[in-house]
Every structure is written in C-alpha cells, then in structure tokens.
Design an enzyme around this catalytic site. Structure first.
Site, PDB file in Angstrom:
ATOM      1  N   HIS A 131      10.259  -8.893  -9.160  1.00 56.02           N
ATOM      2  CA  HIS A 131       9.149  -8.193  -9.628  1.00 56.02           C
ATOM      3  C   HIS A 131       9.299  -6.680  -9.607  1.00 56.02           C
ATOM      4  O   HIS A 131      10.091  -6.354  -9.375  1.00 56.02           O
ATOM      5  CB  HIS A 131       7.831  -8.528  -8.452  1.00 56.02           C
ATOM      6  CG  HIS A 131       7.088  -9.734  -8.433  1.00 56.02           C
ATOM      7  ND1 HIS A 131       7.695 -11.075  -7.795  1.00 56.02           N
ATOM      8  CD2 HIS A 131       6.030 -10.181  -9.096  1.00 56.02           C
ATOM      9  CE1 HIS A 131       6.950 -11.900  -8.161  1.00 56.02           C
ATOM     10  NE2 HIS A 131       5.854 -11.544  -9.064  1.00 56.02           N
ATOM     11  N   LYS A 135       5.200  -3.616  -6.689  1.00 56.32           N
ATOM     12  CA  LYS A 135       4.582  -4.564  -5.692  1.00 56.32           C
ATOM     13  C   LYS A 135       4.826  -4.366  -4.286  1.00 56.32           C
ATOM     14  O   LYS A 135       5.973  -4.146  -3.878  1.00 56.32           O
ATOM     15  CB  LYS A 135       5.201  -5.986  -6.409  1.00 56.32           C
ATOM     16  CG  LYS A 135       4.714  -7.109  -5.511  1.00 56.32           C
ATOM     17  CD  LYS A 135       4.970  -8.464  -6.082  1.00 56.32           C
ATOM     18  CE  LYS A 135       4.228  -9.625  -5.480  1.00 56.32           C
ATOM     19  NZ  LYS A 135       2.785  -9.491  -5.376  1.00 56.32           N
TER      20      LYS A 135
END
Length: 233
Positions: A131, A135
């Site tokens: 990600h 995040k």
C-alpha cells in the site's frame, strides 16, 4: 439520498464525486467529530476517517439513528461493540475492509483456493500486501480479511502474524511504497512449484464506487452487514 461523508481525505473526495454523479446530495464533508448540527440530517453516513476516531464516529451516528457504511480499518477489535449498538438502536451498520467489486470476488476466490489446498501440507502459505506510505495500519484490513478466509478453511492455522510465518500462524507481509492504491497476493509454495493469486488496484475509484453502492443498498435496512450481503445476497 442525502449522504454525509465523515472523513474527507482522498477517498472521501472520490466518494463524494461518484455519489453526486449518481444523483445523490452530499450534505456534509467532515474531518471533525460528527454532531447533530454538522451532519445536516443525512439519510446515511459513509465513514472513511482513521482508526483513532472511527469507533466514536460510528457510535454517535448509530445512537442517533443514522445508518453507517464504514471503510476505516485498524479499529476492528471494537467492531463487536458497534454491532451491538446497531442492533440495540434498530439501525443498519455495514463494514467493508474493501468495497471494490474485484476485491470481493477475490475474497471468494481466496476461500475456494484455501479449501482446495487444505489437504496439501507440502505447500506453505503466506500473504503479501503493498500500500501507499500514507496508510496508517498494517496489515491492511483487506489482508486481514484474506487471512481470515484462509484460516476458516485450513485447520493448519489458528491465527495470523505480521511479517512472520511461525508454527500455526499465517504470515502477512506488509510493504509500503509511494502511491500504491493496493496490491494483495497469496502464495502457496512447495519445493517444486508455487501457486499465486493476486489482486492489483489501479486507483481508488473501485473502492469509492463500492462504498456508494453499499450506501444505496443499506437504506431502509436494519442490522449488521458486509459487502458479501450487497454483492451476493
């Protein structure tokens, strides 16, 4: 519908654009704590904030009889409390670790493959998720959902562990790279070969569209739901 967005970051903005393109009205765009005054009497709240405030945000809305669609991850140890609040207030709550149609099909594929592989102990299993660096939680909620799908179908495992595979724990490896919307892979590896299934998101639009579809679906319902209810019931 009248939709209040609780959490108005990158995802919230895309959700707002898609909702308006489908004929809905955005009555609130909040990065602060929701209140009766600033929510502006929505039909539904879509909550994409952060793990530290998600529980209180959702609790307030449900206790004020506003249905909630939530995509915030990293707070799930308190999800059973929220489900009890939704039931007690006779209102709808829908949580999705990922609202993408493709990812929810991937969830089903993952469980099917885990069931097929459960008797082949020569294959070691692990998960990997990649990600964007912004995040906050690791592993991702999607990775946890994938791990739970494997654990449910393969009795070799009784839990998961971050960045390590040890004994009866399924390993999830979390990688953070610039501007990656989300990539999830499951590997079954033996001494002679490897089986891999993988889902790669190209942008956030699929997640946002799924959240709006979930909000449309939940209207008028009561109880606790998931994207599986939206897509497959």
């Amino acid at each position: 519908m009248k939709i209040a967005l609780v959490g108005y970051g990158k995802m919230g903005k895309i959700i707002g654009e898609i909702a308006e393109s489908r004929g809905h009205e955005i009555v609130a765009k909040l990065n602060e704590t929701p209140s009766v005054e600033n929510l502006n009497q929505p039909d539904v709240v879509i909550e994409f904030s952060n793990p530290e405030v998600a529980f209180e945000n959702i609790k307030f809305c449900l206790e004020n009889s506003i249905p909630v669609v939530c995509g915030t991850t990293g707070w799930l140890e308190r999800k059973p409390e929220i489900e009890k609040i939704a039931t007690a207030n006779n209102i709808a709550f829908l949580y999705g670790s990922n609202f993408s149609l493709g990812v929810n099909l991937f969830f089903a594929l993952n469980e099917k493959l885990a069931d097929l592989m459960k008797n082949f102990g020569e294959y070691n299993v692990q998960l990997e998720e990649i990600h964007h660096t912004h995040k906050k939680d690791a592993p991702s909620g999607t990775a946890i959902s994938l791990a739970e799908g494997i654990i449910k179908n393969d009795k070799r495992f009784n839990g998961w562990k971050l960045d390590e595979t040890k004994g009866n724990e399924l390993g999830i490896f979390a990688i953070r790279e610039d501007e990656v919307p989300g990539t999830h892979s499951i590997f079954y590896q033996s001494e002679v070969d490897e089986i891999e299934i993988k889902h790669t998101a190209f942008n956030r639009n699929g997640f946002a569209l799924g959240a709006v579809i979930a909000a449309e679906w939940i209207l008028g319902k009561k109880g606790n739901f998931s994207m599986k209810d939206v897509l497959f019931s």
